[in-house]
Write a protein that holds these residues in place. Structure first.
Motif, PDB file in Angstrom:
ATOM      1  N   LEU A   3       0.540  -1.203  -0.203  1.00  0.00           N
ATOM      2  CA  LEU A   3       0.081   0.306  -0.124  1.00  0.00           C
ATOM      3  C   LEU A   3       0.967   1.391  -0.172  1.00  0.00           C
ATOM      4  O   LEU A   3       0.509   2.465  -0.659  1.00  0.00           O
ATOM      5  N   PHE A   4       2.025   1.142   0.781  1.00  0.00           N
ATOM      6  CA  PHE A   4       3.323   2.596   0.494  1.00  0.00           C
ATOM      7  C   PHE A   4       3.801   2.223  -0.474  1.00  0.00           C
ATOM      8  O   PHE A   4       3.656   3.466  -1.209  1.00  0.00           O
ATOM      9  N   HIS A   5       4.421   1.697  -1.831  1.00  0.00           N
ATOM     10  CA  HIS A   5       4.382   1.451  -2.708  1.00  0.00           C
ATOM     11  C   HIS A   5       3.394   2.307  -3.900  1.00  0.00           C
ATOM     12  O   HIS A   5       3.964   2.893  -4.073  1.00  0.00           O
ATOM     13  N   VAL A   6       1.705   1.706  -3.510  1.00  0.00           N
ATOM     14  CA  VAL A   6       1.404   2.454  -3.347  1.00  0.00           C
ATOM     15  C   VAL A   6       1.152   4.083  -4.381  1.00  0.00           C
ATOM     16  O   VAL A   6       1.133   4.363  -4.961  1.00  0.00           O
ATOM     17  N   CYS A   7       0.755   4.222  -2.314  1.00  0.00           N
ATOM     18  CA  CYS A   7       0.659   5.661  -2.383  1.00  0.00           C
ATOM     19  C   CYS A   7       2.417   6.760  -2.645  1.00  0.00           C
ATOM     20  O   CYS A   7       1.877   7.885  -3.219  1.00  0.00           O
ATOM     21  N   THR A   8       3.395   6.356  -2.988  1.00  0.00           N
ATOM     22  CA  THR A   8       4.237   6.846  -3.309  1.00  0.00           C
ATOM     23  C   THR A   8       4.551   6.933  -4.218  1.00  0.00           C
ATOM     24  O   THR A   8       5.646   6.814  -5.021  1.00  0.00           O
ATOM     25  N   LYS A   9       3.915   5.955  -5.564  1.00  0.00           N
ATOM     26  CA  LYS A   9       3.708   6.134  -7.015  1.00  0.00           C
ATOM     27  C   LYS A   9       5.300   4.798  -7.714  1.00  0.00           C
ATOM     28  O   LYS A   9       5.683   5.365  -8.014  1.00  0.00           O
TER      29      LYS A   9
END
Length: 421
Positions: free
Chosen positions: A47-53
């Motif tokens: 989820l973090f990786h999605v939010c940080t592109k």
């Protein structure tokens, strides 16, 4: 194939600390699941990786900052008589709110800019907060270690040797090596007949595999749905201040390691958003708060491979491991003395990080202003924790402020009140 191995290396780096959090929380009497913790560490990282592109090579594992909160909720007079799962549900509700505070800070960073926001949370406030988190937990380390001092000392010795004299990957995973190394010693000692008395005074082997033998190899995680209560929220939410400062430090470290300014692109507001959503998501369904892991930053520095896809592979490995009750039972068979030995150093290191936060930011403790803020925070945080905090009634509901919450409020208020001194 090379990426698969590199991902495995990242999983080993985060593993020891991530599973240690539920082990310690279980020691407080709250049934936090290792399987669920691993699941939300993996899902939270993705989820973090999605939010940080998909740009930031960070892994989100269990946060140690909230251990003091779990310990406080477990022993609060307001929750006396409640079953352990209900107490855990209230603590998780506090974690959900703490995660949502990240979103507020992310929005403030986006709208106002970092400098204007950070003036409310300078190192003279965040440093003592971090120091007290470790000190408030020190009694738990002693209690666990005292069940078998020689085994606790073995765990401590392995961690010290690996951390100071270790080379390469050994230096990156001292906690994992301390747990595994001392566990092997305990298994050998059990095979040679070493025993300890259990809670009823009955002699048992150092390591008991009965639960491991009964557990299924594959099974679903145990979810606990968060419940919300003002007292638990006031215990957990202020800890987000220290955790967010840790996040900002980790982002700076990852940027420095990789040579890319992630604070600018994708931006600190996006990394805080990812961390906050991952924490709130985990708390809602039975996992501990997440945080960006310095251990994995160490692996980046060691391997010189900065591809975020490698970290996402580690997240997938964590999710796969979370579906094994047998693995959960194996981790739970670790003797309390080993947990005590590891946490002996770990809790001290949390406090030492707070000291480093003050030193590295060159906080001038010759100034009366700074001394007063630190003094009031220490006495409030440690003193009120020893008496169970302050309990008062709001609208007919009993509300308890923990020592850490009182210290955080005192620090922020005094910092603003004495800002021109």
């Amino acid at each position: 194939p090379r990426m698969l191995i590199l991902g495995l290396q990242h999983m080993f780096a985060m593993f020891g600390a991530t599973v240690l959090v539920p082990i310690l929380v279980q020691d407080y009497g709250l049934p936090l699941s290792i399987q669920t913790t691993l699941l939300f560490a993996g899902l939270g990282t993705l989820l973090f990786h999605v939010c940080t592109k998909f740009k930031v090579p960070a892994f989100l594992g269990s946060s140690f900052a909230y251990l003091g909160g779990f310990s406080t909720v477990a022993t609060m007079p307001a929750y006396e008589g409640l079953d352990p799962e209900t107490k855990l549900a209230y603590a998780l509700g506090g974690i959900v709110i703490a995660g949502l505070l990240y979103l507020v800070l992310a929005l403030l960073f986006k709208v106002l800019g970092a400098k204007k926001v950070m003036r409310y949370f300078p190192p003279i406030v965040t440093g003592p907060m971090i120091i007290m988190i470790g000190l408030n937990l020190s009694g738990s380390a002693i209690n666990n270690a005292s069940t078998c001092w020689w085994l606790a000392l073995v765990a401590m010795a392995i961690i010290v040797v690996a951390n100071i004299w270790g080379k390469g990957m050994v230096k990156i995973i001292p906690i994992l090596l301390g747990v595994v190394g001392s566990y092997i010693v305990a298994v050998i000692a059990s095979a040679c007949g070493a025993q300890l008395p259990d809670a009823e005074g009955v002699m048992q082997p150092l390591v008991n595999f009965a639960a491991v033998n009964k557990a299924n190899l594959i099974g679903l995680q145990k979810f606990v749905i968060a419940k919300f209560d003002v007292s638990a929220i006031l215990v957990m939410a202020p800890i987000a201040i220290a955790a967010m400062m840790e996040h900002i430090g980790d982002m700076s470290a990852i940027s420095s390691t990789t040579g890319r300014n992630f604070i600018e692109d994708p931006g600190l507001h996006r990394t805080l958003l990812g961390d906050g959503l991952a924490t709130a998501f985990a708390g809602m369904f039975g996992g501990p708060a997440n945080t960006t892991y310095g251990e994995n930053t160490g692996v980046l520095a060691l391997s010189k491979v900065y591809d975020p896809r490698v970290v996402r592979l580690a997240a997938i490995y964590a999710i796969i491991l979370s579906f094994s009750p047998k693995f959960d039972a194996l981790v739970n068979s670790i003797p309390a003395a080993i947990v005590g030995g590891v946490s002996f150093i770990l809790y001290g290191m949390i406090s030492a990080v707070g000291v480093r936060n003050i030193v590295e930011n060159q906080v001038d403790l010759t100034k009366s202003r700074n001394l007063i803020i630190a003094a009031v925070m220490f006495v409030s945080g440690l003193g009120f924790s020893s008496v169970g905090g302050i309990t008062f009634t709001v609208g007919g509901a009993a509300v308890t402020l923990s020592g850490l919450a009182i210290a955080a409020l005192c620090g922020v208020i005094l910092n603003l009140s004495l800002i021109h001194i």
